[in-house]
Design an enzyme around this catalytic site. Structure first.
Site, PDB file in Angstrom:
ATOM      1  N   TYR A   7     -25.531 -29.779 109.175  1.00 31.12           N
ATOM      2  CA  TYR A   7     -26.683 -30.428 109.447  1.00 31.12           C
ATOM      3  C   TYR A   7     -27.339 -30.494 110.897  1.00 31.12           C
ATOM      4  O   TYR A   7     -28.147 -29.652 111.392  1.00 31.12           O
ATOM      5  CB  TYR A   7     -27.064 -31.801 108.918  1.00 31.12           C
ATOM      6  CG  TYR A   7     -28.233 -32.483 109.444  1.00 31.12           C
ATOM      7  CD1 TYR A   7     -29.509 -32.177 108.812  1.00 31.12           C
ATOM      8  CD2 TYR A   7     -28.296 -33.529 110.350  1.00 31.12           C
ATOM      9  CE1 TYR A   7     -30.622 -32.832 109.320  1.00 31.12           C
ATOM     10  CE2 TYR A   7     -29.440 -34.210 110.813  1.00 31.12           C
ATOM     11  CZ  TYR A   7     -30.510 -33.756 110.387  1.00 31.12           C
ATOM     12  OH  TYR A   7     -31.705 -34.378 110.766  1.00 31.12           O
ATOM     13  N   SER A  39     -33.202 -33.763 116.130  1.00 36.73           N
ATOM     14  CA  SER A  39     -32.422 -35.087 116.244  1.00 36.73           C
ATOM     15  C   SER A  39     -31.609 -35.244 117.294  1.00 36.73           C
ATOM     16  O   SER A  39     -31.021 -34.436 117.896  1.00 36.73           O
ATOM     17  CB  SER A  39     -31.624 -35.079 115.007  1.00 36.73           C
ATOM     18  OG  SER A  39     -30.557 -36.085 114.945  1.00 36.73           O
ATOM     19  N   LYS A  72     -30.045 -28.093 113.118  1.00 36.22           N
ATOM     20  CA  LYS A  72     -30.980 -28.425 114.087  1.00 36.22           C
ATOM     21  C   LYS A  72     -31.044 -27.779 115.593  1.00 36.22           C
ATOM     22  O   LYS A  72     -31.799 -27.427 116.299  1.00 36.22           O
ATOM     23  CB  LYS A  72     -30.821 -30.106 114.356  1.00 36.22           C
ATOM     24  CG  LYS A  72     -31.357 -30.937 113.244  1.00 36.22           C
ATOM     25  CD  LYS A  72     -32.957 -30.742 112.711  1.00 36.22           C
ATOM     26  CE  LYS A  72     -33.143 -31.217 111.561  1.00 36.22           C
ATOM     27  NZ  LYS A  72     -34.647 -30.892 111.037  1.00 36.22           N
TER      28      LYS A  72
HETATM   29  P1  NAD Z   1     -37.067 -36.444 103.943  1.00 38.46           P
HETATM   30  O1  NAD Z   1     -36.013 -35.696 103.131  1.00 38.46           O
HETATM   31  O2  NAD Z   1     -37.476 -37.861 103.147  1.00 38.46           O
HETATM   32  O3  NAD Z   1     -38.400 -35.566 104.225  1.00 38.46           O
HETATM   33  C1  NAD Z   1     -38.122 -34.314 103.947  1.00 38.46           C
HETATM   34  C2  NAD Z   1     -39.180 -33.482 103.037  1.00 38.46           C
HETATM   35  O4  NAD Z   1     -39.033 -32.211 103.362  1.00 38.46           O
HETATM   36  C3  NAD Z   1     -39.003 -34.103 101.717  1.00 38.46           C
HETATM   37  O5  NAD Z   1     -40.076 -34.582 101.325  1.00 38.46           O
HETATM   38  C4  NAD Z   1     -38.602 -32.717 100.913  1.00 38.46           C
HETATM   39  O6  NAD Z   1     -38.988 -32.692  99.501  1.00 38.46           O
HETATM   40  C5  NAD Z   1     -39.170 -31.722 101.803  1.00 38.46           C
HETATM   41  N1  NAD Z   1     -38.577 -30.634 101.807  1.00 38.46           N
HETATM   42  C6  NAD Z   1     -37.131 -30.139 102.074  1.00 38.46           C
HETATM   43  N2  NAD Z   1     -36.746 -28.787 102.014  1.00 38.46           N
HETATM   44  C7  NAD Z   1     -37.995 -28.414 101.800  1.00 38.46           C
HETATM   45  C8  NAD Z   1     -38.352 -26.980 101.752  1.00 38.46           C
HETATM   46  N3  NAD Z   1     -37.630 -25.964 101.754  1.00 38.46           N
HETATM   47  N4  NAD Z   1     -39.760 -26.783 101.477  1.00 38.46           N
HETATM   48  C9  NAD Z   1     -40.642 -27.601 101.513  1.00 38.46           C
HETATM   49  N5  NAD Z   1     -40.229 -28.999 101.349  1.00 38.46           N
HETATM   50  C10 NAD Z   1     -39.096 -29.347 101.595  1.00 38.46           C
HETATM   51  O7  NAD Z   1     -36.509 -36.768 105.274  1.00 38.46           O
HETATM   52  P2  NAD Z   1     -37.056 -37.454 106.488  1.00 38.46           P
HETATM   53  O8  NAD Z   1     -36.022 -38.666 107.019  1.00 38.46           O
HETATM   54  O9  NAD Z   1     -38.283 -37.749 106.527  1.00 38.46           O
HETATM   55  O10 NAD Z   1     -36.909 -36.413 107.831  1.00 38.46           O
HETATM   56  C11 NAD Z   1     -37.912 -35.436 108.117  1.00 38.46           C
HETATM   57  C12 NAD Z   1     -37.425 -34.472 109.107  1.00 38.46           C
HETATM   58  O11 NAD Z   1     -36.884 -35.125 110.139  1.00 38.46           O
HETATM   59  C13 NAD Z   1     -36.076 -33.802 108.691  1.00 38.46           C
HETATM   60  O12 NAD Z   1     -36.177 -32.425 109.155  1.00 38.46           O
HETATM   61  C14 NAD Z   1     -35.039 -34.479 109.325  1.00 38.46           C
HETATM   62  O13 NAD Z   1     -33.752 -33.557 109.264  1.00 38.46           O
HETATM   63  C15 NAD Z   1     -35.535 -34.775 110.636  1.00 38.46           C
HETATM   64  N6  NAD Z   1     -34.866 -36.117 111.001  1.00 38.46           N
HETATM   65  C16 NAD Z   1     -34.616 -37.218 110.337  1.00 38.46           C
HETATM   66  C17 NAD Z   1     -33.852 -38.146 110.628  1.00 38.46           C
HETATM   67  C18 NAD Z   1     -33.590 -39.232 110.066  1.00 38.46           C
HETATM   68  O14 NAD Z   1     -32.846 -40.336 110.124  1.00 38.46           O
HETATM   69  N7  NAD Z   1     -34.504 -39.799 108.800  1.00 38.46           N
HETATM   70  C19 NAD Z   1     -33.317 -38.309 111.906  1.00 38.46           C
HETATM   71  C20 NAD Z   1     -33.490 -37.237 112.710  1.00 38.46           C
HETATM   72  C21 NAD Z   1     -34.189 -36.098 112.058  1.00 38.46           C
END
Ligand code: NAD
Ligand code: UDP
Length: 339
Positions: free
Chosen positions: A149, A124, A153
């Protein structure tokens, strides 16, 4: 060969699963559904005509991972699974470090045991902290994230750097996402946060559809053109396509590479509200509120390295982000729970 996508039922994951399936790639999704619904994958299957294999389970479950690696011919992993709510991470640091850091450690151990060395990791822009200069290039120093958080990362990035330095068989991409928004153009999959949204776009969408009364604009006294916070919003489908480009690169190179995935353009909170009004056709009520602790004034990417190395550039503009977000939200006012 099969691509393992952890967290593939989530927001970014489901859009990425769709794009990989569309190229003919076989996909196995591992997700514990802690923040998602399997309905997203059912819709991906309907859209692509291809069904990803799905296992409900936790990325920290080493025995399960070993079983998946032995039963499927997995060649690479795209690792989305993790927790992502900044405020919650302050209240529940152990859960965040366990899911995000331990989860990645267990995954990498299982990958190494299975001889699988290609990994794309969801990082991120938060790892840059409060950068001195804009736009942000990958060579800008990482900062001091203000919450568990962001720390998680940064810790994972450090672990993966050490891993790549220690063993030349690893091929790792750290993708530093800026602010993903929007939805698939079909309006069938999109962002479906549980509870009150933390992020701006789902908040605006839920106000637009009548689920919430008004948007709170967190601060209008930042040193930005209109005083509200500026971010680099990127269409989730462009972001998903960045993963295809990164994995393609990993198949031809070893070592660790870091890429910013952003558009290179910053928009303010008020820009976002007004662009959403244009997409949905009615005013979005909003009120200025105090700054949110930990927020920075402005942040946008220099996406040039991804363009040079990967041939990838975000293609979708703000109007498309908003039109697609609105199509998803208006067609699914209760998200996947609406059926
Ligand atoms: P999201 O919560 O929609 O997706 C994450 C998925 O991981 C979910 O389906 C959840 O059920 C699953 N999950 C969580 N912990 C788990 C575990 N221990 N074992 C198995 N499954 C697990 O989030 P997103 O927005 O799709 O984000 C995806 C990734 O991108 C994350 O790592 C997040 O930190 C990163 N990210 C997101 C953003 C944002 O703004 N959306 C920005 C930067 C980075
Ligand atoms: N923001 C806001 N009201 C909200 C949510 C967010 O004004 O309800 C602002 C926030 O202060 C920041 C921008 O919108 O300037 C993007 O915030 P978000 O939480 O979506 O992403 P961040 O960049 O913090 O990860």
């Amino acid at each position: 060969m099969t691509l393992l996508i952890t967290g593939g039922a989530g927001y970014i994951g489901s859009h990425t699963v769709l794009e990989f399936l569309s190229t003919g790639q076989d996909v196995l999704v591992l997700d514990n559904l802690s923040n998602s619904s399997q309905e997203s994958l059912a819709r991906v299957a309907a859209l692509t005509g291809r069904t990803p294999a799905f296992v409900q389970g936790d990325v920290r479950d080493r025995a399960l991972l070993d079983q998946l690696f032995s039963r499927h011919a997995i060649s690479s992993v795209v690792h989305f699974a993790g927790l992502k709510a900044v405020g919650e991470s302050v209240r529940k640091p152990l859960q965040y470090y366990d899911n995000n850091v331990t989860g990645t450690l267990v995954l990498c151990q299982a990958m190494a045991a299975a001889g699988v060395y290609h990994l794309v990791f969801s990082s991120s822009a938060t790892v840059y902290g409060d950068p001195a200069d804009m736009p942000i290039t990958e060579s800008c120093p990482t900062g001091r994230p203000t919450n568990p958080y962001g720390q998680s990362k940064l810790m994972v990035e450090q672990v993966l750097q050490d891993l790549a330095a220690a063993d030349p068989r690893w091929s790792i991409a750290l993708l530093r996402y800026f602010n993903p928004v929007g939805a698939h153009a079909s309006g069938r999959i999109g962002e479906d946060p549980h509870g009150i949204p933390n992020n701006l776009l789902p908040y605006i969408s839920q106000v637009a559809v009548g689920r919430l009364p008004q948007v709170s604009v967190f601060g209008n006294d930042y040193p930005t053109p209109d005083g509200t916070g500026v971010r680099d919003y990127i269409h989730v489908v462009d972001l998903a396509l960045g993963h295809l480009a990164a994995l393609n690169y990993l198949q031809q190179h070893t070592g660790l590479q870091t890429w910013n995935l952003g558009t290179g353009t910053g928009y303010s909170v008020l820009d976002m509200i007004h662009a959403f009004e244009a997409a949905c056709g009615h005013p979005i009520p909003y009120a200025v509120a105090p700054r949110r602790p930990g927020d920075i004034a402005a942040c946008w990417a220099d996406p040039g390295k991804a363009a040079r190395d990967l041939g990838w550039r975000a293609q979708r503009n703000l109007a498309q982000m908003m039109a697609d977000a609105w199509r998803w939200q208006s067609g699914n006012p209760d998200g996947y729970a609406g059926g």
